[in-house]
Design a protein around this motif. Sequence first.
Motif, mmCIF file in Angstrom:
data_model
loop_
_atom_site.group_PDB
_atom_site.id
_atom_site.type_symbol
_atom_site.label_atom_id
_atom_site.label_comp_id
_atom_site.label_asym_id
_atom_site.label_seq_id
_atom_site.Cartn_x
_atom_site.Cartn_y
_atom_site.Cartn_z
ATOM 1 N N VAL A 243 51.387 -3.483 0.735
ATOM 2 C CA VAL A 243 51.396 -2.189 0.279
ATOM 3 C C VAL A 243 52.863 -1.684 0.893
ATOM 4 O O VAL A 243 53.199 -1.664 1.931
ATOM 5 N N GLN A 244 53.231 -0.963 -0.092
ATOM 6 C CA GLN A 244 54.807 -0.215 0.217
ATOM 7 C C GLN A 244 54.656 1.109 0.389
ATOM 8 O O GLN A 244 53.989 1.604 -0.567
ATOM 9 N N LEU A 245 55.104 1.842 1.284
ATOM 10 C CA LEU A 245 54.873 3.188 1.497
ATOM 11 C C LEU A 245 56.336 4.106 1.435
ATOM 12 O O LEU A 245 57.279 3.476 1.937
ATOM 13 N N GLN A 246 56.212 5.244 1.022
ATOM 14 C CA GLN A 246 57.287 6.022 1.076
ATOM 15 C C GLN A 246 56.849 7.393 1.330
ATOM 16 O O GLN A 246 56.221 7.976 0.614
ATOM 17 N N ALA A 247 57.448 7.885 2.254
ATOM 18 C CA ALA A 247 57.323 9.430 2.802
ATOM 19 C C ALA A 247 58.429 10.255 2.298
ATOM 20 O O ALA A 247 59.359 10.050 2.063
ATOM 21 N N SER A 248 57.913 11.334 1.891
ATOM 22 C CA SER A 248 58.686 12.214 1.344
ATOM 23 C C SER A 248 58.226 13.934 1.692
ATOM 24 O O SER A 248 56.907 13.916 2.034
ATOM 25 N N GLY A 249 59.101 14.976 1.460
ATOM 26 C CA GLY A 249 58.551 16.236 1.435
ATOM 27 C C GLY A 249 58.950 17.144 2.802
ATOM 28 O O GLY A 249 58.532 18.192 3.009
ATOM 29 N N GLY A 250 59.732 16.290 3.635
ATOM 30 C CA GLY A 250 60.323 16.800 4.852
ATOM 31 C C GLY A 250 61.358 17.972 4.437
ATOM 32 O O GLY A 250 61.494 18.185 3.206
ATOM 33 N N GLY A 251 61.695 18.946 5.340
ATOM 34 C CA GLY A 251 62.712 19.843 5.183
ATOM 35 C C GLY A 251 62.568 20.543 6.346
ATOM 36 O O GLY A 251 62.390 20.597 7.552
ATOM 37 N N LEU A 252 63.706 21.835 6.161
ATOM 38 C CA LEU A 252 63.835 22.809 7.317
ATOM 39 C C LEU A 252 62.886 24.071 7.087
ATOM 40 O O LEU A 252 63.119 24.573 6.083
ATOM 41 N N VAL A 253 62.213 24.494 7.951
ATOM 42 C CA VAL A 253 61.364 25.409 7.869
ATOM 43 C C VAL A 253 61.214 26.252 9.202
ATOM 44 O O VAL A 253 61.974 25.844 9.961
ATOM 45 N N GLN A 254 60.805 27.551 9.188
ATOM 46 C CA GLN A 254 60.921 28.379 10.363
ATOM 47 C C GLN A 254 59.499 28.204 11.093
ATOM 48 O O GLN A 254 58.507 27.906 10.481
ATOM 49 N N ALA A 255 59.488 28.555 12.161
ATOM 50 C CA ALA A 255 58.153 28.475 13.246
ATOM 51 C C ALA A 255 57.369 29.522 12.337
ATOM 52 O O ALA A 255 57.752 30.641 11.991
ATOM 53 N N GLY A 256 55.808 28.918 12.426
ATOM 54 C CA GLY A 256 54.839 29.815 11.783
ATOM 55 C C GLY A 256 54.844 29.234 10.089
ATOM 56 O O GLY A 256 53.718 29.771 9.589
ATOM 57 N N ASP A 257 55.756 28.914 9.652
ATOM 58 C CA ASP A 257 55.684 28.220 8.132
ATOM 59 C C ASP A 257 54.567 27.033 8.044
ATOM 60 O O ASP A 257 54.242 26.325 9.061
ATOM 61 N N SER A 258 54.517 26.607 6.866
ATOM 62 C CA SER A 258 53.703 25.539 6.581
ATOM 63 C C SER A 258 54.485 24.580 5.668
ATOM 64 O O SER A 258 55.529 24.937 4.846
ATOM 65 N N LEU A 259 53.939 23.307 5.598
ATOM 66 C CA LEU A 259 54.786 22.236 4.890
ATOM 67 C C LEU A 259 53.998 21.210 4.661
ATOM 68 O O LEU A 259 52.953 20.850 5.467
ATOM 69 N N ARG A 260 53.952 20.591 3.265
ATOM 70 C CA ARG A 260 53.109 19.389 3.265
ATOM 71 C C ARG A 260 54.240 18.314 2.768
ATOM 72 O O ARG A 260 55.051 18.223 2.066
ATOM 73 N N VAL A 261 53.781 17.118 3.723
ATOM 74 C CA VAL A 261 54.673 15.918 3.485
ATOM 75 C C VAL A 261 53.655 15.043 2.863
ATOM 76 O O VAL A 261 52.298 14.999 2.970
ATOM 77 N N SER A 262 54.212 13.794 2.006
ATOM 78 C CA SER A 262 53.493 13.093 1.070
ATOM 79 C C SER A 262 53.917 11.667 1.534
ATOM 80 O O SER A 262 54.812 11.279 1.985
ATOM 81 N N CYS A 263 52.880 10.688 1.464
ATOM 82 C CA CYS A 263 52.917 9.267 1.578
ATOM 83 C C CYS A 263 52.655 8.666 0.252
ATOM 84 O O CYS A 263 51.514 8.338 -0.017
ATOM 85 N N ALA A 264 53.365 8.272 -0.341
ATOM 86 C CA ALA A 264 53.116 7.443 -1.486
ATOM 87 C C ALA A 264 53.232 5.968 -1.699
ATOM 88 O O ALA A 264 54.178 5.371 -0.890
#
Length: 126
Positions: A1-22
């Motif tokens: 199986v091959q995996l690829q992560a994505s969705g990272g970025g620059l956010v501020q403290a207290g923010d939310s973020l979702r990263v994905s692994c396809a």
Amino acid sequence: VQLQASGGGLVQAGDSLRVSCAASGRAFNNYLVGWFRQAPGKEREFVASISRSGSSSSSADSVKGRFFVYRDNAQNTVYLRMNNLKPEDTAVYLCAARFARSSGTDYYKETDYNYWGQGTQVTVSS
């Protein structure tokens, strides 16, 4: 199986973020998936894992109650939802997988996983 992560970025403290692994390849629902992270100058550390069906998961104490892992096997994707982010969460986030014969999620070591994707950078500013 091959995996690829994505969705990272620059956010501020207290923010939310979702990263994905396809994942590519067949029978993704036979694989347990884990998330790890590595900050500059630090060792790679376990963040969370999810069983092949998505019915059970584990998470590190440092993220418990803030980070949630879930998966959509129809889309061959695992997600890591990160809430109330802190500057100390800044790291490269990597996903990994292992063939699973049970629904257990107690796999916390890098050596427990056979397949790794490239990381996605998450930076949390204060």
